[in-house]
Structures are given as structure tokens and as C-alpha cells.
Design an enzyme around this catalytic site. Structure first.
Site, PDB file in Angstrom:
ATOM      1  N   ASP A 184      46.535  24.046  22.584  1.00 18.11           N
ATOM      2  CA  ASP A 184      45.761  22.857  22.981  1.00 18.11           C
ATOM      3  C   ASP A 184      46.122  21.676  22.097  1.00 18.11           C
ATOM      4  O   ASP A 184      45.529  21.500  21.056  1.00 18.11           O
ATOM      5  CB  ASP A 184      44.267  23.182  22.879  1.00 18.11           C
ATOM      6  CG  ASP A 184      43.373  22.029  23.321  1.00 18.11           C
ATOM      7  OD1 ASP A 184      43.879  21.077  23.927  1.00 18.11           O
ATOM      8  OD2 ASP A 184      42.158  22.103  23.028  1.00 18.11           O
TER       9      ASP A 184
ATOM     10  N   GLU B  79      42.373  12.588  23.216  1.00 18.51           N
ATOM     11  CA  GLU B  79      41.730  13.304  24.323  1.00 18.51           C
ATOM     12  C   GLU B  79      40.535  14.094  23.814  1.00 18.51           C
ATOM     13  O   GLU B  79      39.489  14.159  24.451  1.00 18.51           O
ATOM     14  CB  GLU B  79      42.733  14.261  24.998  1.00 18.51           C
ATOM     15  CG  GLU B  79      42.197  14.985  26.238  1.00 18.51           C
ATOM     16  CD  GLU B  79      41.484  16.312  25.953  1.00 18.51           C
ATOM     17  OE1 GLU B  79      40.901  16.876  26.899  1.00 18.51           O
ATOM     18  OE2 GLU B  79      41.504  16.789  24.794  1.00 18.51           O
TER      19      GLU B  79
ATOM     20  N   ASP C 206      47.246  20.626  30.342  1.00 19.57           N
ATOM     21  CA  ASP C 206      46.453  20.774  29.127  1.00 19.57           C
ATOM     22  C   ASP C 206      46.144  22.264  28.976  1.00 19.57           C
ATOM     23  O   ASP C 206      45.396  22.822  29.784  1.00 19.57           O
ATOM     24  CB  ASP C 206      45.162  19.948  29.269  1.00 19.57           C
ATOM     25  CG  ASP C 206      44.336  19.932  27.994  1.00 19.57           C
ATOM     26  OD1 ASP C 206      44.731  20.560  26.995  1.00 19.57           O
ATOM     27  OD2 ASP C 206      43.271  19.276  28.010  1.00 19.57           O
TER      28      ASP C 206
HETATM   29  N1  TRP Z   1      41.376  19.827  26.132  1.00 22.27           N
HETATM   30  C1  TRP Z   1      40.374  20.464  26.939  1.00 22.27           C
HETATM   31  C2  TRP Z   1      39.079  20.468  26.164  1.00 22.27           C
HETATM   32  O1  TRP Z   1      39.112  20.651  24.979  1.00 22.27           O
HETATM   33  C3  TRP Z   1      40.764  21.863  27.291  1.00 22.27           C
HETATM   34  C4  TRP Z   1      40.074  22.303  28.505  1.00 22.27           C
HETATM   35  C5  TRP Z   1      38.929  22.988  28.593  1.00 22.27           C
HETATM   36  C6  TRP Z   1      40.516  22.076  29.814  1.00 22.27           C
HETATM   37  N2  TRP Z   1      38.620  23.213  29.883  1.00 22.27           N
HETATM   38  C7  TRP Z   1      39.570  22.644  30.656  1.00 22.27           C
HETATM   39  C8  TRP Z   1      41.624  21.431  30.341  1.00 22.27           C
HETATM   40  C9  TRP Z   1      39.726  22.584  32.024  1.00 22.27           C
HETATM   41  C10 TRP Z   1      41.756  21.366  31.707  1.00 22.27           C
HETATM   42  C11 TRP Z   1      40.805  21.930  32.552  1.00 22.27           C
HETATM   43  O2  TRP Z   1      38.026  20.287  26.731  1.00 22.27           O
HETATM   44 ZN    ZN Z   2      41.077  20.500  23.650  1.00 19.27          ZN
END
Ligand code: TRP
Ligand code: ZN
Ligand code: CA
Length: 434
Positions: free
Chosen positions: A134, A168, A197
């Protein structure tokens, strides 16, 4: 001969594709015609980018978080590779929490500037670790896809743009900044934004965002070709940068292999692994280069490239493209329904909210007729229901709100004559796409 001939309005056969229609059960391709096949993305290269991001974190206090030196070093690392590969790069600054944040935008020269296909990933980590799954994983896969575009010296029909977002983890800050500063006219040129992501989770699932149907189908077809089952992403919609684009009406899609949610036993059956978290190191110090499933990283990296090649190199017909069937279909008296079909292809996304449907039926008593438009998925839109009494012929353009339908596929005009004596035939049926 039953042919639907896509052509430019006012021109003859400007689009070369011919689609044979009238086949029952014909399947719709959601992909633009003439798209080139993507190369295999070498997972070793993607892993090398992850190792480099890990080293950057190690040299900068163990993380690559917004406002920390490891973040800017990550931006410089990605930018240098793209500059060397012939990209036009822009570093965009913003301020958040009193510190400077950065987005990196890379444009591949060429392609239609009014049709931009964009892929992006957040490059920041949380402050507790190096953020290799991540989101080194998405960042590295998008980087390697961009480098593969350069190696192929790809000449896409669409303009290709890649983005790496800052902050982000603090609330989609960088991607919101990017979208907010884009003039409305520039926003509307983005035909697709693809978000990556967390795509190398150590106990992976294969999740596809349920958003723009054509983008979703592009990813699903890729995994279907591998024989890998996918599921719709449900671990928090709006939890990544695609939400910033979706909020201003840009079609989005993406991939995800799971975060802190626990894999169910049904998912273990389907994908292997264990009934534990998809990523037990989510937002933790152990999110390092050991926290990656190489198979997931490999498949998803190839899927990124597949989507860029498929959406970026297909020929979308020009505005005003007409799909028409001029073959006559006789309408039997007081009997069963008959249809005339056109196959729509090469249109990204859904049909328009004002779809002009041209209907030309020669008949001696239109009060006998029920006329429907049938979308590729079978949805029925009634156009005419036995009104008009003894009037002759229907020669009219109806406007249908077809915005919930995927554009590509077989569309039918269904005509049934429900009273005896008068008869006729379908003379022509056409759909005009904007
Ligand atoms: N960067 C996101 C976060 O920390 C990771 C993530 C969690 C995510 N749930 C997701 C990315 C669903 C895409 C779709 O929240
Ligand atoms: Zn994250
Ligand atoms: Ca009749």
C-alpha cells in the site's frame, strides 16, 4: 443480407468495421475494435521498483509518507525513469497539514487529446512503514506499464496519461487537488481513469471495481482469459483516488487485492491462501518487500497493461457514428414479434442519456403495432404502443434515455403486429451515437 454498417453521419462507410447481425445469442464485445495486444509486463521489473521504494524508505526514516523526505524521494525516483523514457512529466505541488505535497503527472506524447485514458496510483505510504503493498504495488505496476508503452513506442489512438498521487492516506488529498485544478473542459476529455491501490496483497483476492461497465469488463475479460475468478470490490468504495475522479463524473475502474478484511473460506476455495486478512501488514511497519504475493503482482501488472492497451489503442468511432440496419424485415399480420438488429462496437462506456433511435416501418395501420427497443442486456424500451389508429407508416426518431445500458452489443428493434388485416415491414432501424 443483414448487415449493420457503422458509418459516419453524412459519409459513407467511414468506419471500416462491419458487424453481422441477426445471430441469436450474439455476444457483445465491450472492447473497442482494433485494439492492440498488450505485452507481458516483466514482474521482475515491477519487483525491482518495489525494492527501490523500500530502499528509499530505509534511507528516509522508514517511510514514504506525506510531508516526509521519503515521499519526495519517491517522486524523484519515478519521475527520473519517466523522463528517461520520453514522457512529458509535471510535478504538481499542494499544501496539506502545513507541508508541501506532490503529484506526478506523465503524459505520453500523441494520441487524441480529447480522449484521455489515464491510470494512477497513490505513491505515499502511511508513516508507520515503507508502504510496499500500500501502495508501492500499484505505483510500480503503473510505472512499469508506462515504461512498456515507451519500449513499444506505442502510438495509441487515445492520449495516455499516468498519475502518482500524494497524501492519499490523509484523505485522497493529492488526487482531489489534481481534479479540482483541472478546468471542466479538461475533465471531460478524460474518458477513463483506472486506479491501482494495493494489487500485490500477500493473501490476495482478485477484486475489480464495479463502476464504469466498459472498464470493468476490460479487466474481467483479462482475468477470465487467465481462468482466474474475480469478485466485485466491496472493501470500502470511495477509499482510494478513483473517488476523486468519480465525484466529477469521470468514468472510473480499478483493481484491488484486499486490505485488512479477512478472506472467507469460500474465497480461500476460489483463490487459495488462508482465511486470514488479505494483508495482515496493512498500514503497519511490516508492509515491506516481503509483504507481496508475486503471482498477484504479476497478474495485476499484466492487467494494468491490458487495460491501457485495450482502452488506449482501439478505434472509437467519431461522434455522430450511426449503426444502421436497412434490411427489410416483414411484420406478419397479427402474429409474433420480429426484430431487426444492429451491433454496436467500439464505444467506451454506456449509451447516452439521449440516444436517437431511428425507426422506419412501412405499414398500413400503425394502431396494430407495438414497437420496442431492446438493449444488449435485454432491457426493453417501448417506443410505440398501438397509437395512431389507421395512420400509415412510422418514420420517426425516438429519443431514449439509455444511460444505464452498456453501449456495445446487439441492439434490437422489436415489432409486433397485434391485429389482423393490415401488414407491413421494418424498412430500417438505426442508432446514432454522439
Ligand atoms: N489506500 C486505501 C486505504 O488505505 C486502501 C484500500 C482500502 C482500498 N480499501 C480499499 C483501495 C478499497 C481500493 C479499494 O483506505
Ligand atoms: Zn492505504
Ligand atoms: Ca395487422
Amino acid at each position: 443480407m443483414k448487415l449493420s454498417v457503422p458509418r459516419r453521419a453524412g459519409a459513407v462507410a467511414a468506419v471500416a468495421a462491419l458487424a453481422v447481425t441477426g445471430l441469436t445469442g450474439a455476444t457483445a464485445s465491450a472492447e473497442p475494435s482494433g485494439a492492440l495486444a498488450a505485452p507481458d509486463i516483466p514482474v521482475a521489473n515491477v519487483k525491482q521498483h518495489l525494492a527501490d521504494l523500500q530502499s528509499i524508505a530505509a534511507a528516509n526514516g522508514g517511510n514514504r509518507a506525506h510531508g516526509r523526505t521519503g515521499y519526495k524521494a519517491s517522486i524523484d525516483f519515478v519521475k527520473a525513469k519517466l523522463d528517461a523514457a520520453g514522457y512529458t512529466t509535471t510535478v504538481q505541488q499542494f499544501t496539506y497539514n502545513g507541508t508541501t505535497g506532490y503529484n506526478l503527472i506523465a503524459d505520453w506524447p500523441g494520441g487524441n487529446p480529447d480522449q484521455v485514458v489515464m491510470a494512477g496510483s497513490h505513491l505515499d505510504s502511511v508513516s508507520s512503514g515503507a508502504g510496499i503493498n500500500d501502495n508501492g504495488s500499484g505505483s510500480a505496476a503503473v510505472l512499469e506499464t508506462a515504461l512498456a508503452v515507451s519500449r513499444a513506442n506505442l502510438q495509441p489512438t487515445k492520449h495516455l496519461r499516468f498519475g502518482w498521487w500524494g497524501a492519499e492516506e490523509l484523505g485522497l488529498v493529492g488526487s482531489k487537488h489534481y481534479v479540482n485544478q483541472l478546468p471542466t473542459a479538461e475533465r471531460s476529455k478524460i474518458s477513463a481513469y483506472l486506479n491501482f491501490d494495493m494489487i500485490g496483497s500477500p493473501n490476495p483476492g482478485y477484486f475489480v471495481y464495479d463502476d464504469d461497465p466498459a472498464i470493468e469488463q476490460t479487466f474481467k475479460s483479462y482475468f477470465a482469459g487467465l481462468g482466474v475468478p474475480t469478485e466485485i470490490e466491496t472493501e470500502g468504495d470511495g477509499r482510494s483516488d478513483h473517488a476523486s475522479f468519480k465525484n466529477v463524473g469521470i468514468p472510473v475502474g480499478g483493481l484491488f487485492t484486499g486490505a485488512s478484511r479477512v478472506k472467507t473460506s469460500a474465497q480461500v476455495q476460489k483463490w487459495g491462501g488462508t482465511a486470514t486478512a488479505f494483508d495482515r501488514c496493512y498500514h503497519s511497519s511490516c508492509d515491506n518487500t516481503s509483504n507481496i504475493n508475486d503471482t498477484a503482482l504479476d497478474r495485476n501488472s499484466d492487467a494494468v497493461a491490458h487495460a491501457i492497451w485495450t482502452l488506449g489503442t482501439g478505434s472509437t468511432p467519431p461522434p455522430g457514428t450511426v449503426f444502421e440496419n436497412t434490411a427489410d424485415v416483414s411484420v406478419p399480420d397479427n402474429s409474433t414479434a420480429v426484430t431487426s438488429s444492429v451491433t454496436v462496437s467500439g464505444i467506451t462506456g454506456n449509451a447516452p442519456s439521449s440516444l436517437p433511435v431511428g425507426v422506419n416501418i412501412v405499414h398500413t395501420y400503425i394502431g396494430d403495432l407495438v414497437v420496442d427497443l431492446i438493449a444488449p442486456d435485454g432491457s426493453v424500451y417501448n417506443l410505440h404502443n398501438r397509437s395512431g389508429g389507421s395512420a400509415d407508416n412510422i418514420n420517426q426518431t425516438y429519443t431514449v434515455n439509455a444511460s444505464s445500458e452498456v453501449a456495445n452489443g446487439v441492439w434490437k428493434l422489436r415489432v409486433q403486429d397485434k391485429a389482423s388485416i393490415d401488414t407491413g415491414y421494418i424498412n430500417s432501424f438505426k442508432l446514432t451515437f454522439p
